[in-house]
Design an enzyme around this catalytic site. Structure first.
Site, PDB file in Angstrom:
ATOM      1  N   ASN B 245      74.321 -25.794 -22.317  1.00 12.56           N
ATOM      2  CA  ASN B 245      73.122 -25.363 -21.408  1.00 12.56           C
ATOM      3  C   ASN B 245      71.916 -26.012 -21.954  1.00 12.56           C
ATOM      4  OD1 ASN B 245      73.391 -23.673 -19.032  1.00 12.56           O
ATOM      5  ND2 ASN B 245      74.583 -22.361 -20.336  1.00 12.56           N
ATOM      6  N   CYS B 333      72.675 -13.627 -20.994  1.00 13.88           N
ATOM      7  CA  CYS B 333      73.741 -14.516 -20.860  1.00 13.88           C
ATOM      8  C   CYS B 333      72.873 -15.978 -20.007  1.00 13.88           C
ATOM      9  CB  CYS B 333      74.916 -14.216 -19.993  1.00 13.88           C
ATOM     10  SG  CYS B 333      74.641 -13.422 -18.256  1.00 13.88           S
ATOM     11  N   SER B 334      73.710 -16.302 -19.077  1.00 11.63           N
ATOM     12  CA  SER B 334      72.712 -17.501 -18.359  1.00 11.63           C
ATOM     13  C   SER B 334      71.668 -16.891 -17.558  1.00 11.63           C
ATOM     14  CB  SER B 334      74.123 -18.254 -17.599  1.00 11.63           C
ATOM     15  OG  SER B 334      74.871 -18.592 -18.616  1.00 11.63           O
ATOM     16  N   ASP B 335      72.302 -16.354 -16.362  1.00 10.68           N
ATOM     17  CA  ASP B 335      71.269 -15.953 -15.391  1.00 10.68           C
ATOM     18  C   ASP B 335      70.878 -14.372 -15.673  1.00 10.68           C
ATOM     19  OD1 ASP B 335      70.644 -18.207 -14.051  1.00 10.68           O
ATOM     20  OD2 ASP B 335      72.560 -18.094 -13.050  1.00 10.68           O
ATOM     21  N   LYS B 375      75.203 -10.174  -8.144  1.00  9.75           N
ATOM     22  CA  LYS B 375      75.397 -10.755  -7.095  1.00  9.75           C
ATOM     23  C   LYS B 375      76.566 -10.447  -6.181  1.00  9.75           C
ATOM     24  CE  LYS B 375      74.563 -15.266  -8.050  1.00  9.75           C
ATOM     25  NZ  LYS B 375      74.710 -16.616  -7.443  1.00  9.75           N
TER      26      LYS B 375
END
Lengths: 539, 639
Positions: B245, B333-335, B375
């Protein structure tokens, strides 16, 4: 020579004991002829330990001062004791000599140390009790009395026995009351390479189906294995000679392979360092659950033949003393409500395992930890208990007994204060005077009252067959057995106690007559509910 | 649009059994009704549950139609005429891809409640009250209005809690340095040690970028906890993913730039790996005549249980850091909406017994999943057909909870059927709770005005989901759960992934049986009370019985509070006490055996379902077997 003469050191003070769930304890260790006793000389029972010498499967010693390095405190040693019920414990013994003495005493004692009722089933007109084996000459591993078709006389039985391995001619194992169909069991026929036949054996089987069009032979070997058996004098019932019998082959592992499965399984269960992937792969590799799967599937197949198709069945493998008994007794558990009670289940074990000549002595000489070279060891009986447990998981209301009874049996079969599982056959037990000199385990389990822990609180008898699911997703590792010495077991135990509490509360409130439970004890005391009703009627 | 096709065969997935019936296609459901049978089995399949429809090649008996559902049901129909099959197939294809939210079932579903009842349903879960229960706001943590208008972070809720020393410029600055603007906020406060669990997304650090406001933000979190000099920063990704990332201008915190942080990777794989893993798992356990070896090898190769363990390990790490070390933890984490949600929710569940009750579990899902913007629409494929966004993240969370219920049979107020029912409705789109991807979107859709809340529905039938072994005293003695992570504790969840393959399930249920006993115990107690009242009216002293009854009352596990409809048992007992004249009538009714409880699915076990072996039909199987008609332990699923 008395057993006690093998004991070099009988008492050691200041020994430290380490075992699961308990803090390390210091106390005295005693070795007696049959037991290992540890006590810290306080009253609490939890701080004492009594182990049967026979229960010890392996003993490992490590002495710290073995190489003669001088140490101020004096030498000490550690003995690791691995039991047949899978318990592992450690004893730290001060003094090198004592340590070695204790270890060798236990080892020697373990090598040196080396009762019954019969319940006849309802007999139809077609069946009779034969005493042909009363002196055990026809079949050394059969009991003195067996049930056979009425029209087959003893001479024919003798001839049939000569045609079957170990003399184990076909005998009645179970008769299904609903349709009169039966389960027979035997060993393999000795057809050999040149396809010998035996008229009497054929007549015997013909008499079993008596007019009905067909019977099934469940051969517990693959078709290929059965073919190969002919090379060594064994064989199978050919279609041409036994025209009314249809043979179905189901492959079952036996002997050493199953023992090694168990060893691998216990090994993987006791190694806490495995990742999930490794655990699954090792669990698969042990094949233990595959054995459980095939035993239950074949038992299901037998039940299908008897109950659904309405045909009689003959079950055999090669010797007819292991898988044969496994399959025939599981089939009975599925079919017969009587065998699902405590008494009925113990009777089933008595008939199908003890009297039927399962060689307990050979099969259970060592369990999984032993370093001894494998000879005749095979955990067939443990496999049976596992399968029964699987049935209970799927029908938690149908069995009168609990997991605790199965665990107790698993322990007793390897090491016991009782004579029930001694020797390999009734003949040997008779010769050794087992009935006269030992007590019967089953009797002590049943009398005067069955202990509550062996009962299933939720038992509700059903008359119908209980068909277990044999999808792999429906079968599970028997954690109560194979992970019994882990912390996991304690949460489960508490949950079980909670179930008991709720059930007892219900019995107390609803009264014994409404719970459908034959085992309720307090019939004489009225429930609060009934008390109130009484008073109201008086008013 | 209302197709009816007769003489349709429904094939069993694992045996040769089949039943014939009629297929109805309605606007919301596909319904199969078995014909000429006394039991007349009905299968209702909600269109939203259908993941895929496949038309297989024509056979002699008709045209096969294979339907796979998101709740792991798989049905195989054979339709006699190809034309009918094609009609059903093309209608379903159209129906299972709704183009706008308005087409979702939730907007047409009406459980016959008035507006007020619907509003009350939505008010059941109050997150402000939940933070208050945790002890927030307090001297170190406050509610900020910085996101009141969703201006700083579109995917966060309006109300978020931050350290008292974090000023608005710091928050805004920090949010600009975080992926999707998801700056660090409080999600759980461990009052005993004043330690906080915070969540955010990855920093936009790239190879060397830094942000003073973000560093201040972490410093503020650290300072809010006097018990510990440092905070943990948990990056729930595998290190390799985090490194990758960085090339995209994202990444992870550099320990040199942040004072007093302890940085830790925990290695949970991403949504794509999880999707593939579940796929493999389902392929494995969906195979016909599966051998034990294939089953275990399939389980291993799917890697599913390994992923479950990774999530559990992370949650345990979190719980230990907070409860043992008393350190605050920042999770990302990522989002920060998948793995972060899993770890924060599961960690809180380990730390706080409240989340192990029925109501508390709803609050937990509402907080860590719904409000913080997991989501659901994308992950559960509600609307937008982007297969790359679908992933069983929430299912994994439910499974982790199930694994815990297996290890701690007395710790949870609910049984696995509660988890399974929630899973059912996450995909059903029947209730508004899980629609959309964020709170903002839900407000735009006016869900509270136009749809109903699942939580009200579940609470109204909560007696179906109770765990009879639940013991509040267990929670007192074990406030923090310390599960074992030994590999053998991770088991395959058959009742979830094979929930519709009923031949695999136990034929008798301990759970149902004990629940029935418990209920009957309560009823008997009620009758005793009523009789006593009557006796007292006649002036009879019932004291001899007293020593027996009160302790039992105490030992009963407390009945969970029902907020809307009231536990039916309670009301019935009250009725009994009021209506003295009816006592004898009531008592006669009580005489019914204990097994008359409620609605239960009855299923038998038979040889045909189990396929033990190769019994040929040549001799003609005679009459059908005596089927055991025993209670089957499945709370009936409503589609």
């Amino acid at each position: 020579m008395e057993l006690s003469e093998h004991i070099k050191t009988a008492n050691v003070e200041a020994v430290t004991l380490r075992r699961p769930f308990h803090p390390a304890l210091r106390g005295t260790l005693c070795v007696t002829s049959h037991h290992l006793l540890f006590s810290d000389r306080k009253d609490e029972a939890s701080r004492q330990l009594l182990i049967l010498i026979k229960n010890i499967d392996a003993i490992e010693k490590s002495v710290e001062n073995l190489f003669g390095y001088p140490r101020a405190v004096g030498s000490s040693g550690t003995i690791t004791i691995k039991c047949k019920d899978l318990l592992v414990l450690q004893l730290e013994i001060p003094g090198m000599e004592e340590c070695l003495n204790i270890a060798s005493s236990i080892e020697v004692l373990n090598i040196v140390i080396t009762s019954h009722r019969q319940k006849e089933r309802l007999l139809w007109d077609r069946w009779r009790v034969s005493k042909v084996n009363s002196d055990y000459s026809v079949c050394p591993s059969y009991p003195s009395a067996v049930i056979v078709p009425r029209e087959v006389d003893d001479d024919k039985l003798i001839r049939s026995a000569r045609f079957r391995q170990g003399g184990r001619f076909p005998v009645l194992s179970y008769c299904h009351h609903r349709n009169g169909m039966v389960i027979m069991r035997s060993s393999q026929p000795l057809t050999g390479a040149n396809k010998k036949r035996c008229k009497e054996d054929e007549l015997l089987l013909q008499a079993v189906i008596d007019g009905s069009e067909l019977g099934y032979i469940i051969d517990l070997r693959s078709a290929q294995q059965a073919q190969q058996a002919r090379m060594t004098g064994g064989g199978f019932e050919s279609k041409s000679c036994y025209s009314h019998w249809k043979r179905i082959h189901r492959h079952h592992e036996r002997g050493k392979v199953v023992q090694e499965s168990l060893i691998k399984l216990v090994e993987v269960c006791s190694d806490p360092s495995h990742t999930v992937d490794r655990w699954l792969s090792k669990l698969e590799n042990s094949k233990w659950l595959s054995h459980v799967h095939s035993a239950l599937s074949t038992a299901g197949l037998v039940v299908e033949c008897v109950e659904r198709d309405g045909h009689s069945v003959l079950v055999h493998g090669s010797e007819g003393t292991d898988n044969t008994l496994l399959v025939s007794s599981l089939a009975q558990l599925i079919l017969d409500p009587a065998s699902r009670t405590v008494t009925g289940f113990l009777c089933l074990l008595e008939r199908e395992w003890i009297q039927a000549g399962h060689p307990f002595q050979q099969r259970c000489a060592h369990s999984v930890y032993s370093h001894a070279r494998l000879k005749q060891e095979c955990p067939s009986f443990l496999l049976l208990l596992d399968c029964v447990w699987q049935v209970w998981r799927q029908f938690p209301l149908a069995l009168e007994f609990s997991e605790a009874l199965l665990l107790r049996l698993a322990q007793e079969v390897y090491a016991s204060n009782y004579g029930t599982f001694l020797c390999n056959s009734e003949q040997e037990r008779c010769a050794a005077g087992v009935k006269e000199n030992t007590h019967c385990l089953f009797q002590s389990l049943l009398k005067p009252d069955i202990e509550e822990q062996y009962l299933n609180p939720l038992y509700e008898p059903t008359d119908l067959a209980i068909w277990p699911s044999v999808h792999p997703q429906s079968l599970q590792l028997w954690t109560g057995m194979f992970l019994r010495w882990t912390k996991h077991a304690q949460n489960m135990e508490e949950a079980r106690e909670e179930v008991w509490r709720i059930v007892k509360e219900h019995r107390e409130r609803a009264g014994p007559d409404r719970t459908n439970n034959t085992l309720s004890t307090h019939c004489d005391t009225l429930t609060p509910f009934e008390n109130l009703m009484d008073e109201l009627t008086i008013l | 649009l209302n197709h009816i096709v007769e003489q349709v065969k429904l094939l069993d997935r694992f045996s040769n059994k089949s039943v014939t019936g009629t297929l109805h296609l309605t606007a919301t459901h596909l319904i199969f009704v078995e014909s000429n049978s006394t039991s007349a089995q009905e299968i209702w399949i909600l269109h939203h549950h259908i993941a895929s429809v496949e038309k297989l090649s024509l056979t002699t008996s008709g045209c096969p139609l294979l339907i796979q559902c998101r709740n792991f049901r798989l049905v195989h129909f054979v339709i006699p005429r190809e034309r009918d099959c094609h009609d059903i197939y093309s209608s379903l294809l159209r129906l299972l891809r709704p183009v706008s939210y308005d087409e979702l079932y939730a907007f047409s579903y009406n459980p016959k409640q008035n507006d007020q009842q619907r509003e009350e349903g939505w008010q059941l879960i109050d997150l402000a009250a939940e933070f208050e229960r945790m002890g927030v706001p307090c001297d170190q943590w406050q509610l900020t209005d910085v996101n009141r208008e969703y201006k700083v972070c579109k995917t966060y809720p309006r109300d978020v809690y931050v350290p008292i020393t974090a000023s608005k410029p710091i928050i805004v600055g920090s949010s600009k340095f975080r992926s999707k603007g998801r700056f660090p906020v409080l999600t759980y406060f461990y009052q005993e040690k004043k330690a906080a669990v915070c969540r955010c997304s990855q920093p936009l650090s790239g190879f060397s970028a830094r942000c003073l406001e973000d560093e201040h933000m972490l410093q503020a979190i650290s300072k809010a906890n006097h018990n510990s000099r440092y905070i943990y920063v948990m990056d729930t990704r595998p290190k390799l993913n985090a490194l990758a990332n960085r090339a995209a201008g994202k990444g992870y915190e550099n320990e040199d730039n942040y004072s007093n942080i302890r940085f830790q990777f925990v290695g949970i794989e991403n949504i794509h790996v999880m999707r593939g893993s579940l796929q493999k798992l389902l392929e494995g356990v969906g195979t016909r005549s599966l051998s034990m070896t294939d089953y275990l090898v399939g389980l291993e190769n799917s890697g599913w249980l390994r992923h479950i363990k990774a999530i559990m390990d992370a949650a345990i790490f979190l719980a230990k850091a907070v409860t043992v070390e008393g350190a605050s933890v920042l999770v990302h984490c990522s989002d920060g909406w998948d793995r972060t949600a899993q770890v924060c929710a599961l960690g809180s569940l380990l730390m706080d017994p409240y989340y192990r009750t029925i109501k508390g579990f709803m609050v937990l899902i509402e907080k860590d999943w719904i409000s913080f913007g997991h989501k659901f629409a994308d992950r559960c494929d509600q609307l937008d057909p982007d297969p790359k966004e679908v992933s069983p993240i929430f299912t994994q969370f439910l499974e982790c909870v199930w694994q815990l219920t297996e290890q701690f049979p007395q710790a949870f107020e609910f049984s696995e059927w509660f988890l399974i029912q929630i899973h059912e409705h996450v995909h059903s789109c029947q209730f508004g709770n899980f629609l959309g991807n964020s709170q903002r979107q839900r407000e735009d859709l006016q869900l509270k005005e136009r749809t109903y809340s699942l939580w009200a529905h579940l609470l109204s039938e909560n007696q179906n989901y109770l765990n009879p072994l639940f013991s509040p005293s267990f929670a007192e003695s074990h406030p923090v759960l310390e599960p074992s992570t030994q590999a053998y504790h991770f088991k395959f969840w058959r009742n979830m992934y094979n929930q519709y393959d009923r031949s695999m399930h136990p034929r008798q249920s301990i759970l149902k049986h004990v629940l029935t006993l418990q209920e009957s115990n309560r009823e008997l107690e009620g009758t005793v009370q009523a009789l006593k009242t009557k006796l007292q009216k006649f002036g009879v002293n019932t004291s001899p019985l007293k020593p027996q009854t009160p302790p039992r009352e105490c030992s009963l596990p407390p009945r969970p509070q029902s907020l809307i409809l009231g536990a039916p048992l309670l009301s019935r007992k009250e009725v009994q006490q009021e209506e003295d004249e009816e006592v004898f009538g009531e008592e006669a009714r009580e005489d019914a055996p204990a097994s008359t409880g409620g609605e239960r699915t009855v299923e038998g076990s038979s040889a045909t379902e189990n396929s033990y072996g190769e019994l040929m039909g040549s001799f003609g199987s005679k009459n059908e077997p005596g089927v055991v008609t025993l209670e089957f332990g499945v709370a009936r699923m409503t589609c």
